[in-house]
Design a protein around this motif. Structure first.
Motif, PDB file in Angstrom:
ATOM      1  N   ALA A   1      -3.520   0.513  -0.747  1.00  0.00           N
ATOM      2  CA  ALA A   1      -3.865  -0.764  -0.134  1.00  0.00           C
ATOM      3  C   ALA A   1      -5.246  -0.699   0.508  1.00  0.00           C
ATOM      4  O   ALA A   1      -5.945   0.321   0.449  1.00  0.00           O
ATOM      5  N   ALA A   2      -5.624  -1.786   1.135  1.00  0.00           N
ATOM      6  CA  ALA A   2      -6.876  -1.805   1.893  1.00  0.00           C
ATOM      7  C   ALA A   2      -6.771  -0.856   3.080  1.00  0.00           C
ATOM      8  O   ALA A   2      -5.674  -0.475   3.503  1.00  0.00           O
ATOM      9  N   HIS A   3      -7.909  -0.474   3.625  1.00  0.00           N
ATOM     10  CA  HIS A   3      -7.882   0.391   4.808  1.00  0.00           C
ATOM     11  C   HIS A   3      -7.086  -0.283   5.924  1.00  0.00           C
ATOM     12  O   HIS A   3      -6.285   0.347   6.612  1.00  0.00           O
ATOM     13  N   SER A   4      -7.312  -1.569   6.108  1.00  0.00           N
ATOM     14  CA  SER A   4      -6.593  -2.375   7.089  1.00  0.00           C
ATOM     15  C   SER A   4      -6.704  -3.830   6.648  1.00  0.00           C
ATOM     16  O   SER A   4      -7.330  -4.152   5.632  1.00  0.00           O
ATOM     17  N   THR A   5      -6.114  -4.731   7.423  1.00  0.00           N
ATOM     18  CA  THR A   5      -6.219  -6.141   7.086  1.00  0.00           C
ATOM     19  C   THR A   5      -7.629  -6.675   7.302  1.00  0.00           C
ATOM     20  O   THR A   5      -7.924  -7.812   6.920  1.00  0.00           O
ATOM     21  N   SER A   6      -8.507  -5.867   7.887  1.00  0.00           N
ATOM     22  CA  SER A   6      -9.913  -6.265   8.056  1.00  0.00           C
ATOM     23  C   SER A   6     -10.784  -5.813   6.889  1.00  0.00           C
ATOM     24  O   SER A   6     -11.991  -6.065   6.896  1.00  0.00           O
ATOM     25  N   ASP A   7     -10.200  -5.157   5.918  1.00  0.00           N
ATOM     26  CA  ASP A   7     -10.954  -4.509   4.842  1.00  0.00           C
ATOM     27  C   ASP A   7     -10.723  -5.206   3.508  1.00  0.00           C
ATOM     28  O   ASP A   7      -9.641  -5.726   3.247  1.00  0.00           O
ATOM     29  N   ASP A   8     -11.739  -5.189   2.648  1.00  0.00           N
ATOM     30  CA  ASP A   8     -11.634  -5.696   1.282  1.00  0.00           C
ATOM     31  C   ASP A   8     -12.070  -4.593   0.324  1.00  0.00           C
ATOM     32  O   ASP A   8     -13.261  -4.429   0.056  1.00  0.00           O
ATOM     33  N   PRO A   9     -11.115  -3.803  -0.203  1.00  0.00           N
ATOM     34  CA  PRO A   9     -11.487  -2.664  -1.054  1.00  0.00           C
ATOM     35  C   PRO A   9     -12.125  -3.052  -2.378  1.00  0.00           C
ATOM     36  O   PRO A   9     -12.753  -2.214  -3.026  1.00  0.00           O
ATOM     37  N   SER A  10     -11.984  -4.307  -2.790  1.00  0.00           N
ATOM     38  CA  SER A  10     -12.598  -4.720  -4.054  1.00  0.00           C
ATOM     39  C   SER A  10     -14.117  -4.689  -3.984  1.00  0.00           C
ATOM     40  O   SER A  10     -14.794  -4.754  -5.012  1.00  0.00           O
ATOM     41  N   ARG A  11     -14.669  -4.547  -2.795  1.00  0.00           N
ATOM     42  CA  ARG A  11     -16.125  -4.494  -2.627  1.00  0.00           C
ATOM     43  C   ARG A  11     -16.700  -3.104  -2.900  1.00  0.00           C
ATOM     44  O   ARG A  11     -17.901  -2.945  -3.052  1.00  0.00           O
ATOM     45  N   TYR A  12     -15.824  -2.075  -2.919  1.00  0.00           N
ATOM     46  CA  TYR A  12     -16.367  -0.721  -3.071  1.00  0.00           C
ATOM     47  C   TYR A  12     -15.628   0.161  -4.078  1.00  0.00           C
ATOM     48  O   TYR A  12     -16.030   1.298  -4.308  1.00  0.00           O
ATOM     49  N   ARG A  13     -14.542  -0.327  -4.701  1.00  0.00           N
ATOM     50  CA  ARG A  13     -13.853   0.483  -5.707  1.00  0.00           C
ATOM     51  C   ARG A  13     -13.236  -0.431  -6.766  1.00  0.00           C
ATOM     52  O   ARG A  13     -13.040  -1.639  -6.510  1.00  0.00           O
ATOM     53  N   PRO A  14     -12.937   0.094  -7.947  1.00  0.00           N
ATOM     54  CA  PRO A  14     -12.311  -0.740  -8.979  1.00  0.00           C
ATOM     55  C   PRO A  14     -11.034  -1.389  -8.476  1.00  0.00           C
ATOM     56  O   PRO A  14     -10.244  -0.751  -7.764  1.00  0.00           O
ATOM     57  N   LYS A  15     -10.809  -2.612  -8.859  1.00  0.00           N
ATOM     58  CA  LYS A  15      -9.688  -3.390  -8.336  1.00  0.00           C
ATOM     59  C   LYS A  15      -8.345  -2.747  -8.633  1.00  0.00           C
ATOM     60  O   LYS A  15      -7.443  -2.743  -7.805  1.00  0.00           O
ATOM     61  N   GLU A  16      -8.168  -2.210  -9.818  1.00  0.00           N
ATOM     62  CA  GLU A  16      -6.883  -1.643 -10.221  1.00  0.00           C
ATOM     63  C   GLU A  16      -6.894  -0.116 -10.188  1.00  0.00           C
ATOM     64  O   GLU A  16      -6.116   0.527 -10.894  1.00  0.00           O
ATOM     65  N   GLU A  17      -7.727   0.472  -9.356  1.00  0.00           N
ATOM     66  CA  GLU A  17      -7.848   1.936  -9.316  1.00  0.00           C
ATOM     67  C   GLU A  17      -6.523   2.608  -8.970  1.00  0.00           C
ATOM     68  O   GLU A  17      -6.192   3.671  -9.489  1.00  0.00           O
ATOM     69  N   TRP A  18      -5.761   1.985  -8.086  1.00  0.00           N
ATOM     70  CA  TRP A  18      -4.481   2.562  -7.656  1.00  0.00           C
ATOM     71  C   TRP A  18      -3.559   2.831  -8.837  1.00  0.00           C
ATOM     72  O   TRP A  18      -2.871   3.847  -8.897  1.00  0.00           O
ATOM     73  N   ARG A  19      -3.551   1.939  -9.808  1.00  0.00           N
ATOM     74  CA  ARG A  19      -2.654   2.101 -10.953  1.00  0.00           C
ATOM     75  C   ARG A  19      -3.053   3.274 -11.840  1.00  0.00           C
ATOM     76  O   ARG A  19      -2.228   3.784 -12.606  1.00  0.00           O
ATOM     77  N   ALA A  20      -4.299   3.716 -11.745  1.00  0.00           N
ATOM     78  CA  ALA A  20      -4.776   4.831 -12.564  1.00  0.00           C
ATOM     79  C   ALA A  20      -4.645   6.173 -11.857  1.00  0.00           C
ATOM     80  O   ALA A  20      -4.946   7.223 -12.456  1.00  0.00           O
ATOM     81  N   TRP A  21      -4.198   6.168 -10.610  1.00  0.00           N
ATOM     82  CA  TRP A  21      -4.075   7.417  -9.849  1.00  0.00           C
ATOM     83  C   TRP A  21      -3.153   8.391 -10.602  1.00  0.00           C
ATOM     84  O   TRP A  21      -2.007   8.061 -10.904  1.00  0.00           O
TER      85      TRP A  21
END
Length: 428
Positions: A308-328
């Motif tokens: 997930a995002a670091h917190s509800t104040s964060d938008d991870p789509s700005r710094y990593r691929p959107k579906e990166e978690w699924r490729a872990w």
């Protein structure tokens, strides 16, 4: 021409819009890593800081020397704890998006880190969590209503409205206050462990920080004291690949594993698959046994991924691929334990669906009860006079005077009374 030195700036392997790339993650085959005796010296087991302890293989079987051989009922409890933690997180995230709490941090993808360790330790062991180990509260039997009320800062808030959401504590459960000042968890855990050893107690301490926090000075202070005094402590470094928006390479993960920092201090370092419940349980159990036998501290690097995002104040789509978690490559800890139980013939997809529905209903009921103790916009509210308490053993004269002034305002109706909501602006 004289060559000029160049500054190296770490860079993540993939940015938004690119394909996820986890080729940098060193993964050992399941069951391939040796399990040494708990009395082994740090210099003789340095390989554990380079390899990756894994128990669950691709066929969902438990293999190798690190298999803790847990019975099916205990594994089912673990699955329940992890799923409850995730559903609690999901609900609180939605509630924050609805504006009913101000802030939240999820542990999605990291549930095994806290749940496995919590189950491997004893109730008397003191825990010093960071803000993504809410699974420890679940394992030790904390009512979710208590956690929700803390996020609401209402009349049942354990912190009496004086802390930001998710900064839980639980003295009765031996869980120390969560601190937003990261890396404090390690020196505090080491200090508690040293005190326990001085008093001749059997209990040990365990602390958790993220890999980004390992770049803080507190990490090194704690490692030095733990090594010098052989403190009975487990130092868990959760490498979830991202510190807010900063890739783990900025904390030093490009050149060596974080577990390798242990042997540099004379402390065993163990790198473990943080999404493998059985592996985390086994490594924690090993480190705990070592600490209880006066073997000293252990540094555990839990290799996982912050889904997930670091917190509800964060938008991870700005710094990593959107579906990166699924490729872990190490998968989802809940799915892996579920599939293991199904392989053992001790679970099914139908039972998983039933459990999911049962826990969803439980979380909903807890939220309804938590709301009854007050919300951000509706009463009842905390007693405003309580702001003067719990700071000084004997209240100084200036605070006594200020409290009297506030009480006079309350009695005159100029300020809300205890249990009342503050006056709301009229519409129109």
């Amino acid at each position: 021409m004289t060559p000029r030195s160049r500054l190296h700036v770490p860079s993540p392997p993939a940015r938004p819009g690119q394909e996820p790339d986890f080729s940098y993650v060193q993964i050992s085959p399941a069951g391939a890593v040796n399990r040494p005796d708990v009395t082994a010296s740090a210099r003789d087991i340095e390989n554990l800081s380079l390899e990756l302890v894994r128990v669950l293989d691709d066929d969902h079987r438990a293999v190798g020397a690190w298999n803790p051989h847990l019975e099916a009922p205990e594994l089912q409890v673990a699955l329940r704890h992890m799923l409850l933690t995730r559903l609690f997180d999901d609900r609180m995230q939605r509630i924050q998006r609805q504006g009913r709490i101000s802030f939240y941090i999820k542990s999605t993808g990291e549930e095994a880190v806290a749940v496995a360790a919590g189950m491997a330790l004893t109730p008397g062991d003191m825990l010093f969590p960071s803000y993504r180990q809410q699974g420890l509260q679940v394992v030790r039997g904390r009512n979710l209503v208590d956690l929700m009320c803390q996020c609401l800062s209402n009349t049942r808030d354990m912190c009496k409205g004086r802390q930001m959401p998710i900064m839980y504590h639980w003295a009765q459960g031996n869980i120390f206050s969560v601190s937003g000042n990261l890396a404090t968890q390690f020196p505090q855990a080491v200090g508690w462990a040293m005190a326990a050893a001085i008093k001749g107690e059997d209990n040990i301490a365990a602390g958790w920080i993220g890999e980004g926090s390992s770049a803080e000075a507190d990490f090194h202070y704690a490692m030095t004291f733990a090594a010098v005094y052989q403190a009975p402590v487990i130092l868990n470094l959760v490498n979830n690949q991202w510190a807010i928006s900063t890739f783990q390479g900025f904390a030093g993960g490009e050149h060596r594993t974080f577990a390798q920092r242990g042997p540099g201090y004379g402390i065993p370092g163990i790198r473990v698959d943080g999404n493998d419940f059985l592996a985390v349980y086994a490594v924690t159990q090993w480190a705990a046994q070592r600490a209880r036998q006066s073997g000293g501290p252990t540094l555990i690097e839990l290799v996982t991924y912050r889904a997930a995002a670091h917190s509800t104040s964060d938008d991870p789509s700005r710094y990593r691929p959107k579906e990166e978690w699924r490729a872990w490559p190490l998968g989802d800890p809940i799915t892996r334990l579920k599939d293991h139980l199904i392989t053992l013939g001790e679970w099914s997809e139908e039972r998983q669906t039933q459990l999911h529905q049962e826990l969803e209903a439980y979380v909903t009921a807890c939220w309804k009860e938590a709301e009854s103790y007050g919300t951000l916009t509706h009463g009842p509210t905390l007693d405003p006079l309580s702001m003067f308490e719990d700071v000084f053993k004997e209240m100084p004269a200036n605070l006594v005077r200020q409290r009297a002034e506030l009480r006079a305002l309350i009695e005159s109706g100029a300020a809300p009374r205890s249990g009342e909501a503050p006056p709301r602006a009229q519409e129109g």
